[in-house]
Design an enzyme around this catalytic site. Structure first.
Site, short mmCIF file in Angstrom:
data_model
loop_
_atom_site.label_atom_id
_atom_site.label_comp_id
_atom_site.label_asym_id
_atom_site.label_seq_id
_atom_site.Cartn_x
_atom_site.Cartn_y
_atom_site.Cartn_z
N THR A 325 -29.60 11.67 23.26
CA THR A 325 -28.66 10.85 24.03
C THR A 325 -29.16 9.42 24.16
OG1 THR A 325 -27.83 10.53 26.27
CG2 THR A 325 -29.83 11.81 26.08
N ASP A 326 -28.20 8.52 24.39
CA ASP A 326 -28.57 7.12 24.66
C ASP A 326 -29.43 7.00 25.92
OD1 ASP A 326 -26.70 7.62 26.66
OD2 ASP A 326 -25.23 6.17 25.96
N GLU A 327 -29.33 8.02 26.77
CA GLU A 327 -30.02 7.93 28.06
C GLU A 327 -31.54 7.93 27.91
OE1 GLU A 327 -28.67 9.92 31.43
OE2 GLU A 327 -26.56 9.86 30.86
N TYR A 352 -32.59 14.58 33.67
CA TYR A 352 -31.89 15.00 32.45
C TYR A 352 -32.42 14.24 31.23
CZ TYR A 352 -28.37 14.34 28.82
OH TYR A 352 -27.75 14.20 27.61
N LYS A 356 -34.52 15.29 27.76
CA LYS A 356 -34.05 15.01 26.40
C LYS A 356 -35.11 14.23 25.61
CE LYS A 356 -30.52 15.93 24.79
NZ LYS A 356 -30.11 17.16 24.07
#
Ligand SMILES: C[C@H]1O[C@H](OP(=O)(O)OP(=O)(O)OC[C@H]2O[C@@H](n3ccc(=O)[nH]c3=O)[C@H](O)[C@@H]2O)[C@H](O)[C@@H](O)C1=O
Length: 867
Positions: A325-327, A352, A356
């Protein structure tokens, strides 16, 4: 004659033997010559490249790159690196990394490649060096530990990156480079033609979820030659219905199961001859991760690790596409004009994204340590049909459809970049076929929208006045301001976004309008800050409209008429997956203890009831030794039959269980390093001058009990005080428990509906249907200390009885009397109070107020009228 014949035969034998010996000699000589030649060739190749252990199939590319590089001779530092043989098909044979001998200063202009399968060019470069490169996107600089440090998309760059983290070597790769190419040729055209990978049997994890279902359906539809096996545990946010478009395709197979089951994954990889994994399965909802982060670690990190290990032991995977994810980059500055590129630092901010990023590290490590051909993607936000409505867009659409307020976290100025699901599915199709092993690809869009813009756009399409429905609510503990990606690298593989925001949003709204009940009861998801706990994770939701699958076992199913293949029972009989928890519950015959057991069954948590009595220390120890629990629940205790008046005449018995027994259990648990969740009572307070009735000022966890009107309450207050000295205890102050089981004589509603007369005093109360699952969650989160375990707010006796009339029995009547009149018919005084439930609400923001909870959990499910 006979002797002549014997003689001839002897001679012939001798001649034959000699011939055979001669033939063997010649063969040996040829073999020796061949071996010597091969060895010689190998040695010379190895020496020329400065490498040892060279693969004889390597192409020999010694590329004089004066055109491509002009060196800054003032910089003297020469660098070395670790190199591995790359090549997707035989990665398992190439587990051993080779150390490149330090190249000498004079050799620095040379490029080296080692493998025709997937060549990687390498040469040492210098700090300060100006590298001029062919127009070749996605070039990444790695430092000596293989960490990407700089991303190159331009024709040239200067090697002066502060973030270069020390020594590095330049690599670049392509699987289709022409050998011995003339550097004058247009490299972009001739050397770096896109390679194409063709998978055969793909395993897609998490394919009943949102993004993966679009990818799976697309691949099933577009590539009938690929076998698509999908693995999904059918968690709360996934649905088999999402795979309906694929279910009758012969190249599709669904498997219900958890990626965390090594047995299942190994079995699948082998029996389905999987060569490609697209790994989407994960816990993805940021809100959930603030409260339930262990679940994220378990699914996202441990689950990924199991998959990777299965790839390692089976050794047949040619592509492992890890969906991140971009996160993981953390938030982008509001005013940044350059997006995060694939080599940017990972700085996750919430649990989260941290999990990841953790998973990514494992993926990278398996790529490096075992040569697993990994590709990682990092995507922006995705929207479209089939998304579980905990995410912003589907949530706001459903709320708008229901005429409900749209809760905006904080001020709504957080920015997100939204991609339509079909565009994202196409991006994965592109990465699958054209992605370079070892690379990371951002899947992004430059079209950004603030949350408040999204809300307004949705309102506009529903013709709603956004000012009227937008409701600003408490923000997340941390809410990344923005995720801005540089997606050029993926674009260079040929992908581009095609769906405009307005078009995508309209399509999405249309879909939710046509499928308003796709997800069943999503009231928990539509809360401002949904938590997994509140989701009806019921398998039935998944079955509606889709094929029936056995929820209790792993099952394979392709076309509806396809033969089902079961995994070996011995290996996979532990599906649903082995729980990391085991509860030991005291109070089997009690109300709360009984409900707790049922909840554990429903949630798949192994549990056993304690056999020993609380006051018998040796029995408690025996229970712990035999059950080996992870957590202990104490729902045992005397409350008196038919009510607490009993305790007034049974004081020693009350002390034995409620005081001695409870302390005993706390102590034994402490000795065994176990958390004890203790169901206590809030009936140790009564309204007073500082907390007057109707004031809304409730008693807090730290307040000293002020009610000892009954012996029961007195002992409970004493034991609570003593338990404060045990740091392994979580004390839950329950009050006037209520459940949807209106036939239970312990139920407060049942009691007051049967009394001739009732007082009418507002009180804090506990709706067990809502709060007992929370107590399990509290155990999982290892919460300790004292907690007011009531729904926020108060409700009076009459208000409850009015609800009873409205929902259950319109003919029902009741009568009131005063507290003084009540005192004449009871033995011990009763406490009436308001508890301050804000601590619990903060931990579980979705917690309903007492009146909402009564309606949702008790009266609606029991409704007998048309109310
Ligand atoms: C790429 C990631 O996207 C998703 O994470 P994100 O947190 O950005 O998505 P959400 O849809 O949960 O939230 C977006 C944005 O809206 C705010 N918001 C949400 C719900 C609501 O009721 N009100 C809101 O204001 C929220 O605070 C955010 O700022 C995805 O979940 C994740 O997996 C990704 O990887």
């Amino acid at each position: 004659m006979e002797s002549i014949l014997w003689n001839l035969e002897d001679k012939w034998k001798l001649t034959t033997q000699k011939s055979i010996a001669f033939f063997i000699c010649i063969c040996s000589l040829i073999i020796v010559i061949c071996l010597v030649t091969i060895c010689f060739k190998r040695r010379s190749t190895t020496r020329r490249k400065g490498l040892v252990g060279q693969d004889p199939t390597d192409i020999d590319v010694e590329w004089s790159e004066s055109k491509l590089l002009s060196l800054n001779s003032s910089v003297k530092k020469l660098l070395t690196s670790t190199v591995r043989w790359s090549g997707p098909s035989k990665w398992e044979e190439r587990r051993n990394t080779e150390r490149v001998s330090p190249l000498l200063e004079g050799e620095s202009g040379q490029w080296h490649s080692h493998n025709s399968d997937s060549p990687v060019w390498q040469r040492p470069i210098l700090m300060g060096e100006k590298c001029e490169l062919p127009r070749f996107s996605g070039l990444i600089l790695y430092d000596e530990r293989g960490r990407p440090v700089h991303h190159v998309d331009n024709d040239s760059f200067i090697v002066n990156q502060a973030e270069a983290l020390g020594d590095f070597v330049l690599f670049f790769s392509s699987s289709s480079l022409s050998v011995g190419v003339d550097p004058d040729r247009d490299l972009n055209q001739s050397c770096f033609k896109m390679s194409t990978y063709t998978p055969k049997n793909i395993l897609i994890t998490g394919a009943a979820g949102f993004i993966a279902c679009h990818v799976a359906n697309r691949l099933v539809r577009s590539y009938p030659d690929y076998k698509i096996v999908v693995l999904d545990k059918l968690d709360y946010c996934s649905s088999l219905k999402n795979l309906i478009p694929s279910r009758s395709s012969p190249n599709f197979k669904f498997v219900k199961g958890d990626i965390a089951s090594a047995d299942l994954v190994n079995y699948l990889l082998i029996t389905e001859s999987i060569d490609t994994i697209m790994h989407f399965a994960a816990q993805t909802h940021v809100d959930n991760s603030f409260g339930n982060s262990f679940e994220f670690t378990k699914n996202n990190i441990y689950g990924t690790h199991v998959l990777l290990e299965a790839c390692k032991v089976t050794g047949q995977i040619r592509r492992f596409i890890h969906v991140s994810t971009d996160e993981v980059y953390g938030e982008t500055d509001e005013d940044a004009v350059v997006g995060n590129h694939e080599a940017s630092q990972l700085l996750p901010t919430n649990p989260y994204s941290a999990t990841k990023a953790g998973a990514e590290m494992l993926v990278m490590a398996y790529g490096r340590s075992y040569g697993l051909p990994v590709i990682t993607t990092r995507g922006n936000n995705v929207y479209g049909p089939n998304q579980f409505p905990e995410k912003l867009i589907p949530k706001f659409i459903l709320l708008a459809m229901r005429g409900k307020p749209l809760p905006i976290h904080g001020d709504g100025c957080n920015v997100r970049s939204y991609l339509y699901c079909e565009d994202v599915a196409e991006a994965f199709e592109c990465v699958l076929h054209k992605g370079e092993v070892g690379h990371v690809y951002n899947i992004g869009t430059t079209k950004e929208r603030r949350v408040i813009d999204v809300a307004q756009d949705i309102c506009k399409l529903f013709d709603i006045d956004s000012d009227k429905v937008i409701q600003f609510v408490e923000n997340r503990p941390f809410n990344d301001q923005r995720y801005f990606l540089d997606d050029q690298k993926l674009k260079n593989l040929g992908w581009s976004e095609t769906t405009r925001w307005e078009e995508g949003l309209k399509k999405t709204i249309e879909w939710y309008k046509n499928n308003p009940d796709w997800w069943g009861d999503v009231s928990g998801a539509l809360l401002p800050h949904p938590r997994m706990l509140m989701m009806p994770g019921d398998i039935e939701r998944n079955l509606d409209g889709a094929e029936k699958y056995d929820s209790g076992s792993t099952e394979f199913s392709g076309k509806s008429n396809e033969t089902k293949t079961a995994a070996p029972a011995s290996k996979t009989s532990n599906v649903p997956q082995k729980s990391p928890f085991k509860f030991l519950i005291y109070g089997r015959t009690g109300w709360i203890g009984g409900v707790l057991g049922k909840l554990c069954e429903k949630q798949g948590i192994p549990y056993e009831y304690g056999k020993g009595r609380l006051e018998d220390r040796s029995k408690l120890l025996a229970d712990i030794n035999s059950v080996k629990p992870t957590h202990v629940f104490n729902a045992a205790g005397v409350t008196g039959r038919p009510n607490v008046d009993w305790c007034e005449s049974h004081k020693p018995e009350t002390i034995r269980t409620n005081v001695a027994g409870t302390l005993n259990l706390a102590d034994v648990c402490r000795e065994n390093g176990l958390l004890m969740v203790n169901f206590a009572t809030g009936c140790i307070f009564e309204y007073d001058a500082a907390h007057p009735e109707g004031s809304g000022i409730g008693f807090k966890e730290e307040d000293t009990p002020n009610f000892a009107g009954s012996f029961y309450s007195k002992t409970k207050a004493m034991v609570e005080d003593l338990l404060k000295n045990y740091d392994n205890v979580c004390t839950l102050r329950v009050r006037m428990p209520i459940s949807s089981d209106l036939s239970n004589p312990r139920n407060f509603i049942t009691k007051i509906s049967r009394y001739n007369k009732v007082v009418n005093i507002p009180n804090s109360m506990t709706i067990l249907d809502e709060l007992l699952p929370i107590s399990i969650e509290m155990a999982k989160r290892n919460l300790r200390g004292i907690w007011n375990f009531t729904n926020p707010g108060v409700v009076s006796h009459n208000e409850i009885l009015e609800m009873y009339k409205k929902y259950i029995d319109p003919a029902f009547t009741y009568a009131n009397f005063t507290v003084e009149e009540q005192a004449k018919v009871i033995v011990a005084a009763r406490s009436n109070n308001e508890m301050d439930a804000s601590k619990l609400k903060k931990e579980f923001p979705e917690l309903l107020s007492i009146k909402e909870s009564l309606i949702k959990y008790v009266f609606e499910p029991n409704k007998k009228t048309s109310a």
